[in-house]
Write a protein that holds these residues in place. Structure first.
Motif, mmCIF file in Angstrom:
data_model
loop_
_atom_site.group_PDB
_atom_site.id
_atom_site.type_symbol
_atom_site.label_atom_id
_atom_site.label_comp_id
_atom_site.label_asym_id
_atom_site.label_seq_id
_atom_site.Cartn_x
_atom_site.Cartn_y
_atom_site.Cartn_z
ATOM 1 N N CYS A 73 0.804 -1.225 0.000
ATOM 2 C CA CYS A 73 0.000 0.000 0.000
ATOM 3 C C CYS A 73 0.838 1.278 0.000
ATOM 4 C CB CYS A 73 -0.955 0.010 1.190
ATOM 5 S SG CYS A 73 -0.135 -0.166 2.782
ATOM 6 N N LEU A 74 2.146 1.164 0.141
ATOM 7 C CA LEU A 74 2.995 2.352 0.201
ATOM 8 C C LEU A 74 3.662 2.619 -1.145
ATOM 9 C CD1 LEU A 74 2.552 1.853 3.263
ATOM 10 C CD2 LEU A 74 4.861 2.724 3.618
ATOM 11 N N GLU A 75 3.839 3.874 -1.445
ATOM 12 C CA GLU A 75 4.429 4.296 -2.714
ATOM 13 C C GLU A 75 5.920 3.965 -2.763
ATOM 14 O OE1 GLU A 75 4.746 8.374 -5.442
ATOM 15 O OE2 GLU A 75 3.492 8.349 -3.627
ATOM 16 N N GLY A 76 6.345 3.427 -3.896
ATOM 17 C CA GLY A 76 7.764 3.176 -4.120
ATOM 18 C C GLY A 76 8.239 1.782 -3.761
ATOM 19 N N THR A 77 7.429 1.012 -3.051
ATOM 20 C CA THR A 77 7.893 -0.294 -2.562
ATOM 21 C C THR A 77 8.091 -1.303 -3.688
ATOM 22 O OG1 THR A 77 5.581 -0.865 -2.095
ATOM 23 C CG2 THR A 77 6.899 -0.015 -0.266
ATOM 24 N N HIS A 78 7.170 -1.331 -4.636
ATOM 25 C CA HIS A 78 7.294 -2.293 -5.735
ATOM 26 C C HIS A 78 8.508 -1.966 -6.606
ATOM 27 C CE1 HIS A 78 3.569 -4.482 -4.935
ATOM 28 N NE2 HIS A 78 3.018 -3.303 -4.637
ATOM 29 N N LYS A 79 8.767 -0.675 -6.772
ATOM 30 C CA LYS A 79 9.945 -0.274 -7.553
ATOM 31 C C LYS A 79 11.230 -0.721 -6.851
ATOM 32 C CE LYS A 79 7.747 3.816 -9.597
ATOM 33 N NZ LYS A 79 7.785 5.293 -9.705
ATOM 34 N N PHE A 80 11.212 -0.739 -5.517
ATOM 35 C CA PHE A 80 12.401 -1.174 -4.781
ATOM 36 C C PHE A 80 12.671 -2.656 -5.024
ATOM 37 C CE2 PHE A 80 14.255 -3.204 -1.037
ATOM 38 C CZ PHE A 80 15.441 -2.494 -0.911
ATOM 39 N N PHE A 81 11.635 -3.487 -4.912
ATOM 40 C CA PHE A 81 11.837 -4.925 -5.109
ATOM 41 C C PHE A 81 12.347 -5.218 -6.518
ATOM 42 C CE2 PHE A 81 8.980 -5.398 -1.394
ATOM 43 C CZ PHE A 81 9.757 -6.282 -0.657
ATOM 44 N N GLN A 82 11.811 -4.492 -7.492
ATOM 45 C CA GLN A 82 12.273 -4.685 -8.870
ATOM 46 C C GLN A 82 13.722 -4.222 -9.021
ATOM 47 O OE1 GLN A 82 9.288 -2.439 -10.952
ATOM 48 N NE2 GLN A 82 7.643 -3.832 -10.298
ATOM 49 N N ALA A 83 14.073 -3.127 -8.333
ATOM 50 C CA ALA A 83 15.429 -2.578 -8.459
ATOM 51 C C ALA A 83 16.484 -3.494 -7.846
ATOM 52 C CB ALA A 83 15.496 -1.199 -7.812
ATOM 53 N N VAL A 84 16.133 -4.205 -6.765
ATOM 54 C CA VAL A 84 17.143 -5.057 -6.119
ATOM 55 C C VAL A 84 17.239 -6.429 -6.766
ATOM 56 C CG1 VAL A 84 16.954 -3.869 -3.901
ATOM 57 C CG2 VAL A 84 15.545 -5.906 -4.344
ATOM 58 N N GLY A 85 16.328 -6.748 -7.719
ATOM 59 C CA GLY A 85 16.478 -7.999 -8.456
ATOM 60 C C GLY A 85 15.324 -8.974 -8.367
ATOM 61 N N PHE A 86 14.138 -8.530 -7.932
ATOM 62 C CA PHE A 86 12.972 -9.423 -7.934
ATOM 63 C C PHE A 86 12.208 -9.252 -9.249
ATOM 64 C CE2 PHE A 86 13.812 -9.252 -3.410
ATOM 65 C CZ PHE A 86 13.380 -10.482 -2.933
ATOM 66 N N GLU A 87 11.559 -10.329 -9.661
ATOM 67 C CA GLU A 87 10.675 -10.269 -10.826
ATOM 68 C C GLU A 87 9.347 -10.932 -10.460
ATOM 69 O OE1 GLU A 87 12.403 -12.388 -14.058
ATOM 70 O OE2 GLU A 87 12.998 -14.105 -12.837
ATOM 71 N N THR A 88 8.290 -10.551 -11.173
ATOM 72 C CA THR A 88 6.959 -11.085 -10.882
ATOM 73 C C THR A 88 6.733 -12.380 -11.646
ATOM 74 O OG1 THR A 88 6.143 -8.818 -10.646
ATOM 75 C CG2 THR A 88 4.500 -10.551 -10.837
ATOM 76 N N LYS A 89 6.267 -13.403 -10.937
ATOM 77 C CA LYS A 89 5.943 -14.688 -11.562
ATOM 78 C C LYS A 89 4.645 -15.225 -10.975
ATOM 79 C CE LYS A 89 10.565 -16.393 -12.794
ATOM 80 N NZ LYS A 89 11.516 -17.537 -12.662
ATOM 81 N N THR A 90 3.907 -15.952 -11.809
ATOM 82 C CA THR A 90 2.700 -16.634 -11.336
ATOM 83 C C THR A 90 3.066 -18.078 -11.042
ATOM 84 O OG1 THR A 90 1.292 -15.200 -12.692
ATOM 85 C CG2 THR A 90 0.322 -17.254 -11.894
ATOM 86 N N LEU A 91 2.878 -18.466 -9.786
ATOM 87 C CA LEU A 91 3.306 -19.797 -9.338
ATOM 88 C C LEU A 91 2.179 -20.474 -8.562
ATOM 89 C CD1 LEU A 91 6.828 -18.809 -7.918
ATOM 90 C CD2 LEU A 91 6.361 -19.847 -10.153
#
Length: 390
Positions: free
Chosen positions: A160-178
Motif C-alpha cells: 500500500c505504500l508508494e515506491g515499494t514495488h519499484k524497490f523490489f524490482q530494483a534489487v532484483g525481484f521479478e513477478t511470476k505466477t506460481l
C-alpha cells in the motif's frame, strides 16, 4: 450599535499585518479599538467608508511594495529553485529522473519522501529489510527467495505504500505466477533472480541503505537580500505563502473572532491570553526577518516560524566580512535575543520583524582603532547587489 462597531474595529485591527507579536494586554487592545473607532468617526465625517480611509492613508504613506514575492524552496537533487506549491512536483520529477542513475536509491527516496505516515514507513522498511535479511542469511533456502504478493502482511505493510514495488524490482525481484503449495491454485509472487545470489553483499548493502535513509526534503530558500539604509525598514507586505490558512479559512476565522468579541463580557485570564497567543503564532509557517546594521544597511531572509534564533545568528554571521566579530541581536523594543534555542514564534518574531544588530563595544573600539578607514561589515559581493527598499 457601539458594541458592533468596536467588534468590527478590533477585527480590522487584528487582520493588519504586523512585525511583532499580537498584543496581549487587555488595556492595550481597548486603546487600539478606541483609536480605530475615532478613525472611523473621522472617515464618516468626510463621507468615506473605512476601506476608503485605509486606502487614503496608504496613498499618503506610499503603498508598501511586496517584501518578497513568495516562499521558495531549493531541490536538493537538482538545485532548482521553485515556489512552495511546486516543490513536491519538482521533487517527484527529480527522483523519477534519478532512477536512470541509481534505481535502488531512487525507489528508497520515493518510499521515504512520499509516504507521510512515518510509523507506516518504519514498519514497511523493517519488514522489507527482514525479507532481504532472510535471503542474505539463508541463500540456500528457496522459500526465502519468494514473496507472495497477496500475503496479508505484504499487503498491509508494504504493497500500500508508494515506491515499494519499484524497490523490489530494483534489487532484483521479478513477478511470476506460481502454484500456491497445498491450495491447488496459482498466485503472483516476487521471485529473486538467480544471478542476484552471486551478489549477496550488494543485497545486504541495499537493506542497510533502506533502513538508514531519510526523506528527501526541499530546503527553504532564504532569499538573502541586502537593502540600502531606508526609513521603510519596518514596513512589511507579506504574500499568502506566509500563512498556514487559506484565504477562505482566514475569512471564516475572522468572522468567528468578530462574533466572539461581540459576545465576550468578561476579562480574559492570563492563561487564556497565553493560550490565544500560542494559537495566533501557529497560524504562521514562515517569517520574514530583517536585521538592521548600525550603518543602516538591512539584511533580509526568509525562515520557518519554528526555527530557532541560533539559525538567524548563523545567517547574519555568514553575511559578514569578518565572521568572528561578536554581536547581539535586539528584537522589537530593544529586547536582547540571548536564548538562541527559542523559536521565532516563541519570541513573537512572526510573521515578520525588524531587528537591530549591536556590536560588542570593546571589540569594535579595537577594530576601529586599527582600521585605516571605515567600511561596511557586510561582504562586498552582498553590498554590490544592495537594493532600494520601497
Amino acid at each position: 450599535e457601539a458594541q458592533r462597531a468596536a467588534a468590527a474595529a478590533l477585527a480590522r485591527l487584528e487582520l493588519k499585518p504586523k512585525g511583532k507579536a499580537p498584543c496581549s494586554s487587555q488595556e492595550a487592545v481597548r486603546s487600539q479599538v478606541r483609536k480605530e473607532l475615532m478613525a472611523e468617526a473621522a472617515a464618516s465625517e468626510k463621507g468615506l467608508s473605512m476601506e476608503e480611509k485605509v486606502r487614503e492613508e496608504q496613498e499618503e504613506e506610499g503603498a508598501a511594495a511586496p517584501s518578497v514575492s513568495g516562499v521558495y524552496f531549493i531541490c536538493p537533487l537538482t538545485g532548482a529553485i521553485v515556489r512552495k506549491e511546486q516543490k513536491e512536483k519538482q521533487l517527484r520529477e527529480a527522483i523519477e529522473a534519478y532512477f536512470s542513475v541509481d534505481p535502488v536509491a531512487a525507489s528508497i527516496m520515493e518510499i521515504q519522501t512520499f509516504n507521510k505516515d512515518r510509523e507506516k514507513v518504519r514498519a514497511c522498511t523493517e519488514t522489507m529489510a527482514k525479507y532481504l535479511d532472510n535471503i542474505y542469511l539463508h541463500p540456500e533456502e528457496e522459500k526465502y527467495r519468494k514473496i507472495k504478493l497477496q500475503n496479508k502482511v505484504f499487503q498491509e505493510r508494504i504493497s500500500c505504500l508508494e515506491g515499494t514495488h519499484k524497490f523490489f524490482q530494483a534489487v532484483g525481484f521479478e513477478t511470476k505466477t506460481l502454484p500456491v503449495p497445498g491450495q491447488g491454485k496459482n498466485s503472483e509472487f516476487y521471485v529473486l533472480k538467480e544471478e542476484v545470489l552471486s551478489r549477496l553483499e550488494e543485497l545486504k548493502s541495499c537493506k542497510e541503505q533502506l533502513l538508514s535513509s531519510e526523506p528527501v526534503r526541499a530546503q527553504l530558500h532564504r532569499q538573502l537580500t541586502v537593502f540600502q539604509p531606508s526609513p521603510a525598514a519596518a514596513r512589511f507586505e507579506l504574500p499568502h505563502d506566509f500563512f498556514s490558512l487559506t484565504a477562505e479559512e482566514l475569512r471564516r476565522e475572522q468572522r468567528l473572532r468578530t462574533e466572539a468579541v461581540e459576545k465576550a463580557a468578561m476579562l480574559r485570564t492570563r492563561a487564556m491570553r497565553e493560550k490565544e497567543e500560542q494559537r495566533e503564532m501557529r497560524k504562521y509557517n514562515y517569517t520574514l526577518l530583517r536585521v538592521r546594521f548600525p550603518d543602516g544597511y538591512i539584511l533580509q531572509g526568509t525562515f520557518y516560524a519554528r526555527e530557532s534564533v541560533s539559525v538567524l545568528y548563523n545567517f547574519v554571521r555568514e553575511a559578514l566580512r569578518d565572521d568572528w566579530l561578536p554581536f547581539e541581536l535586539l528584537g522589537p523594543g530593544g529586547l536582547k535575543l540571548t536564548d538562541e534555542n527559542l523559536a521565532f514564534n516563541e519570541c513573537g518574531l512572526v510573521p515578520s520583524a525588524l531587528l537591530s544588530l549591536a556590536w560588542d563595544a570593546a571589540v569594535m573600539a579595537d577594530v576601529e582603532a586599527a582600521a585605516e578607514e571605515q567600511r561596511s561589515p557586510l561582504r562586498p559581493e552582498l553590498l554590490a547587489g544592495a537594493q532600494t527598499l520601497s
